[in-house]
Structures are given as C-alpha cells and as structure tokens.
Enzyme design. Structure first.
Site, PDB file in Angstrom:
ATOM      1  N   SER A   1       7.819 -20.875  -8.182  1.00 29.98           N
ATOM      2  CA  SER A   1       8.521 -21.283  -6.971  1.00 29.98           C
ATOM      3  C   SER A   1       9.989 -21.445  -7.310  1.00 29.98           C
ATOM      4  CB  SER A   1       7.938 -22.606  -6.479  1.00 29.98           C
ATOM      5  OG  SER A   1       8.904 -23.305  -5.723  1.00 29.98           O
TER       6      SER A   1
ATOM      7  N   ASN B   1       1.886 -19.682  -8.261  1.00 24.98           N
ATOM      8  CA  ASN B   1       1.260 -19.341  -6.978  1.00 24.98           C
ATOM      9  C   ASN B   1       0.415 -18.071  -7.047  1.00 24.98           C
ATOM     10  OD1 ASN B   1       2.457 -21.549  -5.738  1.00 24.98           O
ATOM     11  ND2 ASN B   1       4.335 -20.391  -5.304  1.00 24.98           N
TER      12      ASN B   1
ATOM     13  N   HIS C   1     -20.715 -23.838   4.904  1.00 26.82           N
ATOM     14  CA  HIS C   1     -19.718 -24.622   5.675  1.00 26.82           C
ATOM     15  C   HIS C   1     -18.649 -25.228   4.759  1.00 26.82           C
ATOM     16  CE1 HIS C   1     -22.869 -24.412   8.782  1.00 26.82           C
ATOM     17  NE2 HIS C   1     -23.673 -24.782   7.807  1.00 26.82           N
TER      18      HIS C   1
ATOM     19  N   LYS D   1      -0.963  10.116  10.894  1.00 27.28           N
ATOM     20  CA  LYS D   1      -0.671  10.229   9.467  1.00 27.28           C
ATOM     21  C   LYS D   1      -0.165   8.949   8.823  1.00 27.28           C
ATOM     22  CE  LYS D   1      -0.339  14.984  10.153  1.00 27.28           C
ATOM     23  NZ  LYS D   1      -0.689  14.708  11.570  1.00 27.28           N
TER      24      LYS D   1
ATOM     25  N   LYS E   1       5.085 -24.966 -10.209  1.00 28.25           N
ATOM     26  CA  LYS E   1       4.160 -24.127  -9.459  1.00 28.25           C
ATOM     27  C   LYS E   1       3.827 -22.785 -10.113  1.00 28.25           C
ATOM     28  CE  LYS E   1       3.690 -24.418  -5.212  1.00 28.25           C
ATOM     29  NZ  LYS E   1       2.759 -24.831  -4.191  1.00 28.25           N
TER      30      LYS E   1
ATOM     31  N   ASN F   1      -2.629  23.759  14.788  1.00 26.58           N
ATOM     32  CA  ASN F   1      -3.636  22.774  15.189  1.00 26.58           C
ATOM     33  C   ASN F   1      -4.837  22.761  14.248  1.00 26.58           C
ATOM     34  OD1 ASN F   1      -1.873  22.405  17.244  1.00 26.58           O
ATOM     35  ND2 ASN F   1      -3.188  23.245  18.868  1.00 26.58           N
TER      36      ASN F   1
ATOM     37  N   TYR G   1      -6.191  19.710  21.382  1.00 28.43           N
ATOM     38  CA  TYR G   1      -5.136  19.086  20.588  1.00 28.43           C
ATOM     39  C   TYR G   1      -4.038  18.491  21.467  1.00 28.43           C
ATOM     40  CZ  TYR G   1      -1.219  18.324  17.510  1.00 28.43           C
ATOM     41  OH  TYR G   1      -0.178  17.724  16.846  1.00 28.43           O
TER      42      TYR G   1
ATOM     43  N   GLU H   1      -3.115 -13.747  -2.138  1.00 26.20           N
ATOM     44  CA  GLU H   1      -2.589 -14.051  -0.795  1.00 26.20           C
ATOM     45  C   GLU H   1      -2.086 -12.794  -0.100  1.00 26.20           C
ATOM     46  OE1 GLU H   1      -0.888 -18.571  -0.994  1.00 26.20           O
ATOM     47  OE2 GLU H   1       0.172 -17.066  -2.145  1.00 26.20           O
TER      48      GLU H   1
ATOM     49  N   GLN I   1      -0.277  13.605  15.805  1.00 26.91           N
ATOM     50  CA  GLN I   1       0.678  13.543  14.697  1.00 26.91           C
ATOM     51  C   GLN I   1       0.845  12.093  14.215  1.00 26.91           C
ATOM     52  OE1 GLN I   1       4.065  16.303  14.469  1.00 26.91           O
ATOM     53  NE2 GLN I   1       5.343  14.496  14.759  1.00 26.91           N
TER      54      GLN I   1
ATOM     55  N   SER J   1       7.912  15.373  11.848  1.00 21.23           N
ATOM     56  CA  SER J   1       7.022  14.566  10.999  1.00 21.23           C
ATOM     57  C   SER J   1       7.199  14.884   9.521  1.00 21.23           C
ATOM     58  CB  SER J   1       5.561  14.820  11.397  1.00 21.23           C
ATOM     59  OG  SER J   1       5.271  16.211  11.333  1.00 21.23           O
TER      60      SER J   1
END
Ligand code: ARG
Length: 477
Positions: free
Chosen positions: A285, A293, A164, A333, A291, A118, A325, A298, A330, A31
C-alpha cells in the site's frame, strides 16, 4: 475494372459510387487495427481455398504457385513487422489480398473466386478460435495439476468447511482444492465441445447463397483439419453462436476462478490467516506500510465481470440480426479477443500462484501457496464442527436422527455456556443428554475422527482425497 479497387486510395469504392467514404466513416467501419490479429488464419484459409481452386481447374497451376509464393512473402513481412497495414483497406482480408495483388498481379485477383469476405471472415474466426481453445485446454490442465499437487500435500490438513460462511463440518484442505479441480475439468470438457462445433467450414458459402463455381468444400475442410462443412450457406456466414458458446464457457471458467479468488482473499485476511501467497503476486500500500494486498485474486474477480460483460455483448449483438451476414458481426472480434487474452493470462497466473514454479536448481515446483495448518485447525475447532458427528453417533446407538439432532442441540448449548468445545465436555455431562453415550464418543468428536468417518466416494476422508488425487493424475497425464 481496369484498375484494382485497392490501388484507388481515397477514391470511391467502385465505379458505382460518386464519392469516397468520409474519413470519419472510414475509421468507424475499419477493423484492421484489431482484426489483423487473424492474419495467420486468413492466409491459411486463403491457401487452402487456392489449392482447391487449382485442383478443380478453376485457376491455373501457375496462378496457384504465384499465390503460394506471394503469401509466403506476406507471412514473412507480417511476422517481421514490415507489413504495412492500411486503414484505407478496411480489414485484415482486404489488406492481405491487396498486398498479394501488388506482389503477384492477376493471380492475386483470382484468389477471391467463389469466395466472399463473409465466408472468409467466418472461416478465419473459427480457425483462430480453434487454436486458442487448444491453448486454453493446455492451460486448464496446468491449473488442475497445480491444484492436485496442493491437494495431495494437504490431504490430512483440516479446515472448517462452511455453509452460509458459518462453520459447518471439518473438511480436508485437499478435498477443498479438489472441488475446484472438478469445476475446471468440466470447463475443459465444455471447451472441447465448443471446439467441435467451431471447427466447421463456412468457405463455399460465398456472400450468402453459395456459389456457382464447382468448389470442393470437403477438400478445403480436410486441408484445414476441420471436422466438417457448414451445411447451410445463410447460417454459415451469419451465425456467431460458436463465439457466444465460447465466451459462455470462458465466463463459467472465470466464475470458478472468481469463487476461488474470493476464498483466497478471505483466507489471506488477518482474521483467517489460513494461507499466504508468494510476494510476487501481492502488492503493498502507498500509505500503510504493513500491507500485503491480494491484488491478483481481486483483479481476477473483477475481470470475471469483464468477461461476463463480453458474453452479454455478443448475445445482444446477435439477437436482432436478420439472415444473412450483417456488418454488426464485425463487432464480435474485440470482445472475443479480449475474452481469450483475459482468460489465458488469468489461467497462467493462477497455475503459478497456486502450485508454484519449477525451480531450475531442484527441478521441483516451489513458491506456491503456503498453508498455515494450525490456523486452519484452530478455526475448525471454533464452531462445533463435529456436532453432526455426535448426532450420527447417537443414531448408531439406535436414536432416530431427528431426536439425535435435538439432543445434540442441547449439548451444543451447554458447551456454549461453558465456552468450550463439545469434545471438552466431561463424559458425565454428555451422558446427561443421553444415557447411551460412552467413552468412545470422544473419537467421533475429534476433527480427525469426523474427517475419517466420511470415507465415502466423493467424501472428505483423506483416503478418499488420495484416491481422487490418483484418479486426476492419471486423467491429466
Ligand atoms: N471485416 C468484416 C467482418 O469482420 C469482414 C466481412 C465484411 N463483409 C461485408 N460484406 N462487408 O465481419
């Protein structure tokens, strides 16, 4: 062991093993290339442990001094990039301990007395996360301040409030922005509660059962500015509920960001045209030259899915684990690190995109969202947003609310057939719906009249918005 296990590169783990780990398994179990990020917490935790071992007479003062000296050098090496991280040494803990032993000899080998990886890793993750929670708290304050600035500047600006996604009632744009301040302030509260439970010390739990050395756990907790000591060794080394809680709080924050993103995207579209965000937050674009954007909102909406995914990952990681443990842990992370990175970047970008950036010349912020007040008001006039106000007017004249509601439905129908707003119907026409209607009705049919009428705690009247702005400012400092 005559030879240090760390020196036996590509050899078996210990005398008990008849062959070295295969390269593939080494890569699979290692790791270090992601958990090296915990190095500061690892050294800090080790130094606190060593200080206590010396104070308890478990190691000598000389060994303690050597450990301190060695760790100071390692700190410098890692900071400068000179430290050589080795896949063979599996994780951040073994890498640092091996280098310490290389530098200071037997004193380095004594550091791990009364400790296991541990309880070490559980401590490191908690220490690291505590620091990140503090940074996230500051970023949440910045974002709230940006929103409060926009709210104050736009307390009088009217936009249609939706239910709505249909025009419902006029609201102040400031009020709308303050709704998000409420959400982010609850998020900040949640993080500080998670911090309290995260900031407890596993060290002293050793592998799972505690240790026979006379460790002073309270002393280590105090050195590390932790709020207390984990009270059960099995629980301390194995549960990652604090990481799950954190990711859950982060998911909620991202969900709030995502809701806001959705609104920014809608408001920026040509059909709404309510706001603009600074060009540095937009992209063009490759085919359509006209455009601009809203990529940032987003992406934030998209990254919310990613963070919620990490939450699912961590919950699922935990659910089948027997005490104590297991190596499964591991896997906590990468999702945790990515959650922190994603959330911090998102909060930073949104603070600036909404509230702007301090201009060095003027000392004031500029470049935040710009608001097209006319477009907002025009949209608010479209959907009979003051119909409830007409009903309330009739109630004040003595009609039961349900009857007033029905009467206004007829008035809206008439306005629709004339293709005009309620406020544009002549008085005689309005009086045809109910005789009690008088000239003063036009005050309540205006957007501004409607807004001002909602002068109740939590309501949208500009006076309320200003009062809330003041409350938030004193709260946020
Ligand atoms: N790298 C390990 C982790 O992240 C450290 C603990 C290893 N403990 C063990 N018994 N193998 O959880």
């Amino acid at each position: 062991m005559s030879q240090n296990q760390f020196d036996k590169k590509s050899q078996a783990w210990s005398a008990l093993f008849s062959e070295p780990m295969s390269d593939l398994v080494k890569r699979y179990t290692s790791s270090v290339f992601f958990d090296k990020r915990l190095w500061q917490a690892d050294i800090t935790g080790s130094l606190a442990h060593a200080e206590m071992l010396a104070a308890q007479g478990i190691i000598s003062a000389d060994d303690h001094a050597s450990i301190q000296k060695g760790m100071a050098q390692i700190w410098g090496e890692i900071e400068s990039g000179a430290f050589e991280w080795k896949l063979d040494l599996e994780d951040v803990h073994l890498n640092i301990e091996a280098r310490l032993t290389q530098l200071v000899g037997d004193a380095g080998k004594r550091l791990h007395t009364g400790r296991s990886r541990n309880d070490q890793v559980a401590t490191d993750v908690r220490l690291w996360l505590r620091g990140e929670i503090d940074l996230i708290g500051e970023l949440l304050v910045d974002l709230q301040k940006s929103l409060v600035d926009v709210a104050e500047a736009n307390a009088e600006v009217i936009l249609p409030g939706f239910t709505h996604l249909q025009v419902a009632q006029p609201v102040s744009f400031g009020h709308h922005m303050l709704a998000y301040v409420e959400m982010f302030s609850r998020d900040a509260e949640r993080f500080s509660e998670v911090r309290r439970r995260t900031n407890r010390l596993p060290l002293g739990s050793a592998a799972l059962a505690g240790t026979s050395y006379p460790l002073d756990r309270e002393r280590v907790a105090k050195t590390l500015a932790m709020d207390g000591v984990c009270q059960n060794s099995l629980d301390a080394v194995s549960d990652r509920d604090f990481a799950i809680e954190f990711t859950s709080a982060a998911s909620l924050t991202m969900i709030h960001i995502s809701r806001m993103s959705e609104e920014l995207i809608i408001w920026m579209s040509q059909n709404f045209g309510f706001i603009k965000i600074a060009d540095r937050f937009t992209t063009g674009s490759s085919i359509m030259p006209q455009k601009k954007n809203p990529d940032v909102p987003e992406l934030a909406r998209g990254k919310t899915g990613r963070v919620v995914g990490h939450l699912m990952g961590l919950i699922t990681l935990m659910k089948g684990q027997p005490l104590a443990y297991n190596k499964d842990n591991q896997e906590d992370k990468e999702p945790l690190f990515d959650t922190v990175d994603t959330l911090k970047d998102t909060l930073r970008i949104f603070s600036e995109m909404i509230g702007g950036q301090v201009n060095a010349a003027t000392g004031k912020k500029d470049g935040g969202i710009s608001v097209n007040t006319e477009a907002m008001e025009r949209a608010a006039l479209k959907g009979y947003a003051t119909a409830t106000d007409l009903a309330d007017y009739l109630v004040k004249k003595g009609l039961p609310f349900r009857d007033a509601h029905e009467t206004v439905a007829h008035a809206v129908k008439a306005a629709q057939s004339h293709a005009c707003d309620l406020s544009e119907l002549p008085l005689e026409v309005l009086q045809g719906f109910h005789a009690s209607i008088e000239k003063d009705v036009y005050e309540c049919l205006s957007l501004r009249g409607s807004l001002n009428a909602r002068n109740i705690l939590g309501g949208t009247a500009p006076a309320q918005v200003r009062a809330q702005v003041a409350r938030h400012r004193s709260r946020l400092g």
